[in-house]
Design a protein around this motif. Structure first.
Motif, PDB file in Angstrom:
ATOM      1  N   GLN A   1      -4.760   9.308  -7.592  1.00  0.00           N
ATOM      2  CA  GLN A   1      -5.585  10.078  -8.921  1.00  0.00           C
ATOM      3  C   GLN A   1      -4.457  10.953  -9.431  1.00  0.00           C
ATOM      4  OE1 GLN A   1      -9.686  10.839  -8.617  1.00  0.00           O
ATOM      5  NE2 GLN A   1      -9.393  10.719  -6.241  1.00  0.00           N
ATOM      6  N   VAL A   2      -4.243  10.881 -10.958  1.00  0.00           N
ATOM      7  CA  VAL A   2      -3.200  11.323 -11.453  1.00  0.00           C
ATOM      8  C   VAL A   2      -3.724  12.140 -12.576  1.00  0.00           C
ATOM      9  CG1 VAL A   2      -1.492   9.714 -10.239  1.00  0.00           C
ATOM     10  CG2 VAL A   2      -2.444   9.248 -12.504  1.00  0.00           C
ATOM     11  N   GLU A   3      -2.643  13.151 -13.060  1.00  0.00           N
ATOM     12  CA  GLU A   3      -2.855  13.441 -14.339  1.00  0.00           C
ATOM     13  C   GLU A   3      -1.906  12.923 -15.372  1.00  0.00           C
ATOM     14  OE1 GLU A   3      -2.183  17.764 -13.429  1.00  0.00           O
ATOM     15  OE2 GLU A   3      -4.529  18.048 -13.583  1.00  0.00           O
ATOM     16  N   GLY A   4      -1.739  12.988 -16.543  1.00  0.00           N
ATOM     17  CA  GLY A   4      -0.741  12.346 -17.389  1.00  0.00           C
ATOM     18  C   GLY A   4      -1.176  11.053 -17.428  1.00  0.00           C
ATOM     19  N   SER A   5      -0.347  10.119 -17.923  1.00  0.00           N
ATOM     20  CA  SER A   5      -0.423   8.591 -18.194  1.00  0.00           C
ATOM     21  C   SER A   5       0.373   7.718 -17.896  1.00  0.00           C
ATOM     22  CB  SER A   5      -0.727   8.522 -19.885  1.00  0.00           C
ATOM     23  OG  SER A   5       0.649   8.913 -20.384  1.00  0.00           O
ATOM     24  N   SER A   6       0.940   8.168 -16.574  1.00  0.00           N
ATOM     25  CA  SER A   6       1.862   7.074 -15.844  1.00  0.00           C
ATOM     26  C   SER A   6       2.106   7.253 -14.428  1.00  0.00           C
ATOM     27  CB  SER A   6       3.269   7.239 -16.380  1.00  0.00           C
ATOM     28  OG  SER A   6       3.954   8.507 -16.060  1.00  0.00           O
ATOM     29  N   TRP A   7       2.418   6.352 -13.605  1.00  0.00           N
ATOM     30  CA  TRP A   7       2.387   6.335 -11.984  1.00  0.00           C
ATOM     31  C   TRP A   7       3.340   5.404 -11.846  1.00  0.00           C
ATOM     32  CZ3 TRP A   7       0.623   3.151  -8.015  1.00  0.00           C
ATOM     33  CH2 TRP A   7       0.887   3.891  -6.739  1.00  0.00           C
ATOM     34  N   LEU A   8       4.288   5.920 -10.698  1.00  0.00           N
ATOM     35  CA  LEU A   8       5.187   4.905 -10.186  1.00  0.00           C
ATOM     36  C   LEU A   8       4.607   4.619  -8.661  1.00  0.00           C
ATOM     37  CD1 LEU A   8       8.041   3.503 -10.269  1.00  0.00           C
ATOM     38  CD2 LEU A   8       8.873   5.583  -9.162  1.00  0.00           C
ATOM     39  N   ASP A   9       4.666   3.113  -8.430  1.00  0.00           N
ATOM     40  CA  ASP A   9       4.149   2.811  -7.200  1.00  0.00           C
ATOM     41  C   ASP A   9       5.574   2.752  -6.322  1.00  0.00           C
ATOM     42  OD1 ASP A   9       3.337   1.540  -4.925  1.00  0.00           O
ATOM     43  OD2 ASP A   9       2.079   0.374  -5.908  1.00  0.00           O
ATOM     44  N   PRO A  10       5.716   3.608  -5.332  1.00  0.00           N
ATOM     45  CA  PRO A  10       7.208   3.722  -4.900  1.00  0.00           C
ATOM     46  C   PRO A  10       7.540   2.517  -4.005  1.00  0.00           C
ATOM     47  CG  PRO A  10       5.492   5.116  -3.675  1.00  0.00           C
ATOM     48  CD  PRO A  10       4.857   4.579  -4.724  1.00  0.00           C
ATOM     49  N   MET A  11       6.627   1.974  -3.323  1.00  0.00           N
ATOM     50  CA  MET A  11       6.841   0.863  -2.489  1.00  0.00           C
ATOM     51  C   MET A  11       7.324  -0.508  -2.840  1.00  0.00           C
ATOM     52  SD  MET A  11       6.299   2.693   0.301  1.00  0.00           S
ATOM     53  CE  MET A  11       6.378   1.509   1.533  1.00  0.00           C
ATOM     54  N   ALA A  12       8.084  -1.080  -2.111  1.00  0.00           N
ATOM     55  CA  ALA A  12       8.528  -2.540  -2.553  1.00  0.00           C
ATOM     56  C   ALA A  12       7.445  -3.416  -2.470  1.00  0.00           C
ATOM     57  CB  ALA A  12       9.743  -3.169  -1.563  1.00  0.00           C
ATOM     58  N   PRO A  13       7.181  -4.299  -3.645  1.00  0.00           N
ATOM     59  CA  PRO A  13       5.923  -5.158  -3.890  1.00  0.00           C
ATOM     60  C   PRO A  13       5.823  -6.363  -3.270  1.00  0.00           C
ATOM     61  CG  PRO A  13       7.085  -4.948  -5.957  1.00  0.00           C
ATOM     62  CD  PRO A  13       7.911  -4.104  -5.030  1.00  0.00           C
ATOM     63  N   PRO A  14       4.927  -6.998  -2.931  1.00  0.00           N
ATOM     64  CA  PRO A  14       4.758  -8.475  -2.813  1.00  0.00           C
ATOM     65  C   PRO A  14       4.226  -9.031  -4.258  1.00  0.00           C
ATOM     66  CG  PRO A  14       2.730  -7.573  -2.217  1.00  0.00           C
ATOM     67  CD  PRO A  14       3.758  -6.389  -2.481  1.00  0.00           C
ATOM     68  N   THR A  15       4.556 -10.473  -4.459  1.00  0.00           N
ATOM     69  CA  THR A  15       4.318 -10.866  -5.642  1.00  0.00           C
ATOM     70  C   THR A  15       2.799 -10.893  -5.947  1.00  0.00           C
ATOM     71  OG1 THR A  15       6.188 -12.162  -5.358  1.00  0.00           O
ATOM     72  CG2 THR A  15       4.808 -13.125  -7.246  1.00  0.00           C
TER      73      THR A  15
ATOM     74  N   LEU B   1       0.980  -1.222   0.012  1.00  0.00           N
ATOM     75  CA  LEU B   1      -0.103   0.144  -0.047  1.00  0.00           C
ATOM     76  C   LEU B   1       0.691   1.205   0.175  1.00  0.00           C
ATOM     77  CD1 LEU B   1      -2.987   1.012   0.166  1.00  0.00           C
ATOM     78  CD2 LEU B   1      -2.704   1.297   2.636  1.00  0.00           C
ATOM     79  N   ALA B   2       0.658   1.935  -1.014  1.00  0.00           N
ATOM     80  CA  ALA B   2       1.435   3.164  -1.000  1.00  0.00           C
ATOM     81  C   ALA B   2       0.636   4.482  -0.583  1.00  0.00           C
ATOM     82  CB  ALA B   2       1.840   3.708  -2.484  1.00  0.00           C
ATOM     83  N   SER B   3       1.177   5.678  -0.231  1.00  0.00           N
ATOM     84  CA  SER B   3       0.568   6.843   0.057  1.00  0.00           C
ATOM     85  C   SER B   3       0.002   7.452  -1.181  1.00  0.00           C
ATOM     86  CB  SER B   3       1.638   7.811   0.616  1.00  0.00           C
ATOM     87  OG  SER B   3       2.208   7.288   1.882  1.00  0.00           O
ATOM     88  N   PRO B   4      -1.177   7.897  -1.030  1.00  0.00           N
ATOM     89  CA  PRO B   4      -1.933   8.377  -2.332  1.00  0.00           C
ATOM     90  C   PRO B   4      -1.220   9.649  -2.883  1.00  0.00           C
ATOM     91  CG  PRO B   4      -3.474   7.732  -0.502  1.00  0.00           C
ATOM     92  CD  PRO B   4      -2.207   7.678   0.130  1.00  0.00           C
ATOM     93  N   VAL B   5      -1.272   9.780  -4.186  1.00  0.00           N
ATOM     94  CA  VAL B   5      -0.757  11.016  -4.766  1.00  0.00           C
ATOM     95  C   VAL B   5      -2.086  11.257  -5.315  1.00  0.00           C
ATOM     96  CG1 VAL B   5       0.737  11.968  -6.679  1.00  0.00           C
ATOM     97  CG2 VAL B   5       1.379  10.036  -5.258  1.00  0.00           C
ATOM     98  N   LEU B   6      -2.597  12.616  -4.854  1.00  0.00           N
ATOM     99  CA  LEU B   6      -4.030  13.072  -5.380  1.00  0.00           C
ATOM    100  C   LEU B   6      -3.973  14.194  -6.067  1.00  0.00           C
ATOM    101  CD1 LEU B   6      -5.510  12.078  -1.789  1.00  0.00           C
ATOM    102  CD2 LEU B   6      -5.915  10.747  -3.929  1.00  0.00           C
ATOM    103  N   LEU B   7      -4.652  13.982  -7.372  1.00  0.00           N
ATOM    104  CA  LEU B   7      -4.828  15.212  -8.231  1.00  0.00           C
ATOM    105  C   LEU B   7      -6.290  15.026  -8.585  1.00  0.00           C
ATOM    106  CD1 LEU B   7      -1.584  15.203 -10.365  1.00  0.00           C
ATOM    107  CD2 LEU B   7      -2.369  16.618  -8.545  1.00  0.00           C
ATOM    108  N   LEU B   8      -7.176  15.982  -8.144  1.00  0.00           N
ATOM    109  CA  LEU B   8      -8.682  15.624  -8.034  1.00  0.00           C
ATOM    110  C   LEU B   8      -9.408  15.537  -9.417  1.00  0.00           C
ATOM    111  CD1 LEU B   8      -8.877  17.858  -4.754  1.00  0.00           C
ATOM    112  CD2 LEU B   8      -8.364  15.448  -5.134  1.00  0.00           C
TER     113      LEU B   8
END
Length: 391
Positions: free
Chosen positions: A367-381, A15-22
């Motif tokens: 919620q983002v503008e543009g067409s890409s987003w990086l999930d910054p946290m180390a992920p489980p499989t 779970l990552a901290s939200p990046v919120l663009l409304l």
């Protein structure tokens, strides 16, 4: 949150901290709520409510009617005879209190505004009714699950303990029950003829409310929040996913408008009114039909839907929508999964949803503008992603 058909890519994430663009909410074009195979129509100006009245796990529809040529107003009850996510309505009856039909005096463009709530936290639905004269009444349920038995109406009181007086907002009271200041205790939000929105904070507890003196909801531009053309009928919920209550409101002209909370959970503060989009267009019926919405989950998809009452006697359904992108690519990088997708219109805003592997328990994480987003946290499989468009 399980939602409509989705385009899913597998990768991994915590779970990552939200990046919120409304984003602005969108809804389907309106359709008529049906009863008995034909559009539901009541007398005078309709004010709908969506709640499980008989405790069977299915939401029912209550409709306040009256105003116009009707000197008296009552509340109709349409029990849901369908299934979860597939409501079906036919016959109706009037809601009774103390063994007789509940009756309020009509005036001008309004009869009764029903609000189902659990006032005393006993697990039974009680009924509050906003009245055309700007006051409200409360009928407590002394029945049992599945069989409501309302006591005689009492005025809704506000003000300091020991010196409370009947609530009055001047005219056309439209109450809503919501935790306004984030203290886990429900408060009373009320619209009125003057277009302003008032809130009476609950200084008691969840099971023993003590409503304070109503105050005006504040505008971020300064002064009091007031909907254009008057006759505010407000709803409050987190529409844009930033964790704060926003307001959606009907008005005299039959529009639906919303205002974003630019304050905090404890001290809401609202921006300029924005048009609610329905079927890709601004929602605005011709004439002065007095739009009076309530919040629902009509089809069980966890997206907010709206039931809207008008002066033509009908109740309209607007279903909450999200849109899917054409493609979604997930690339694992040393910084975390990088999501990219097909861009659309310059005004598009995109929601990023994540689910643990195998559960389809979707959570909105950005919620983002543009067409890409990086999930910054180390992920489980095996985590799943989904991108939706809200324009």
């Amino acid at each position: 949150m399980v939602m409509r058909s989705s385009l899913i890519a597998c990768a991994s994430a915590l779970l990552a901290s939200p990046v919120l663009l409304l984003a602005q909410p969108i809804y389907s074009a309106s359709t008529y709520v049906q009863a008995g195979g034909a559009p539901l129509v009541a007398g005078g100006y309709t004010l709908p409510e969506w709640a499980d009245w008989n405790g069977d796990g299915l939401a029912d529809v209550l409709v306040g009617e009256g105003g116009g040529a009707l000197p008296e107003s009552k509340v109709r009850l349409y029990l849901n005879q369908g299934a979860a996510g597939a409501p079906l309505f036919s016959a109706w009856s009037y809601v009774q209190a103390a063994g007789v039909d509940l009756v309020c005096a009509s005036s001008g463009c309004m009869g009764a505004c029903p609000l189902v709530l659990d006032w005393n936290e006993d697990g039974l639905p009680d009924l509050m009714v906003g009245k055309a004269d700007g006051t409200a009444i409360l009928c407590l349920n002394q029945g049992r699950p599945g069989q409501a038995s309302l006591l005689a109406a009492q005025p809704v009181l506000v003000g300091p303990a020991g010196s409370q007086t009947p609530l009055s907002v001047g005219a056309r009271a439209t109450p809503r029950w919501v935790d306004w200041n984030g203290d886990d205790i429900p408060d009373l939000l009320v619209g009125a003829l003057d277009g302003k929105v008032r809130v009476a904070l609950n200084n008691g507890s969840a099971g023993a409310p003590l409503l304070g003196t109503p105050t005006m909801v504040a505008s971020a531009a300064g002064g009091e929040l007031s909907v254009p053309t008057g006759r505010s009928c407000p709803l409050a919920w987190d529409e844009d996913g930033d964790g704060l209550l926003d307001i959606l409101c009907g008005n005299t002209e039959g529009q639906l408008l919303w205002a974003r909370n630019q304050g905090s959970a404890a001290q809401p503060l609202f921006g300029a009114w924005e048009t609610v989009l329905c079927g890709g267009l601004a929602f605005n019926l011709t004439g002065t039909l007095r739009s009076r919405p309530c919040l629902a989950d009509w089809d069980g998809d966890s997206l907010p839907d709206l039931l809207v009452g008008y002066g033509d006697g009908y109740v309209r359904l607007l279903q909450g929508q999200v849109e899917e992108p054409g493609t979604l690519v997930v690339e694992n990088t040393v910084l975390g999964p990088l999501l990219s997708w097909t861009a659309g219109h310059p005004l598009d805003r995109w929601g990023v949803w994540r689910s643990p592997p195998g559960s389809l328990n979707w959570q909105l994480v950005a919620q983002v503008e543009g067409s890409s987003w990086l999930d910054p946290m180390a992920p489980p499989t095996g985590a799943l992603y989904r991108i939706t468009r809200r324009r």
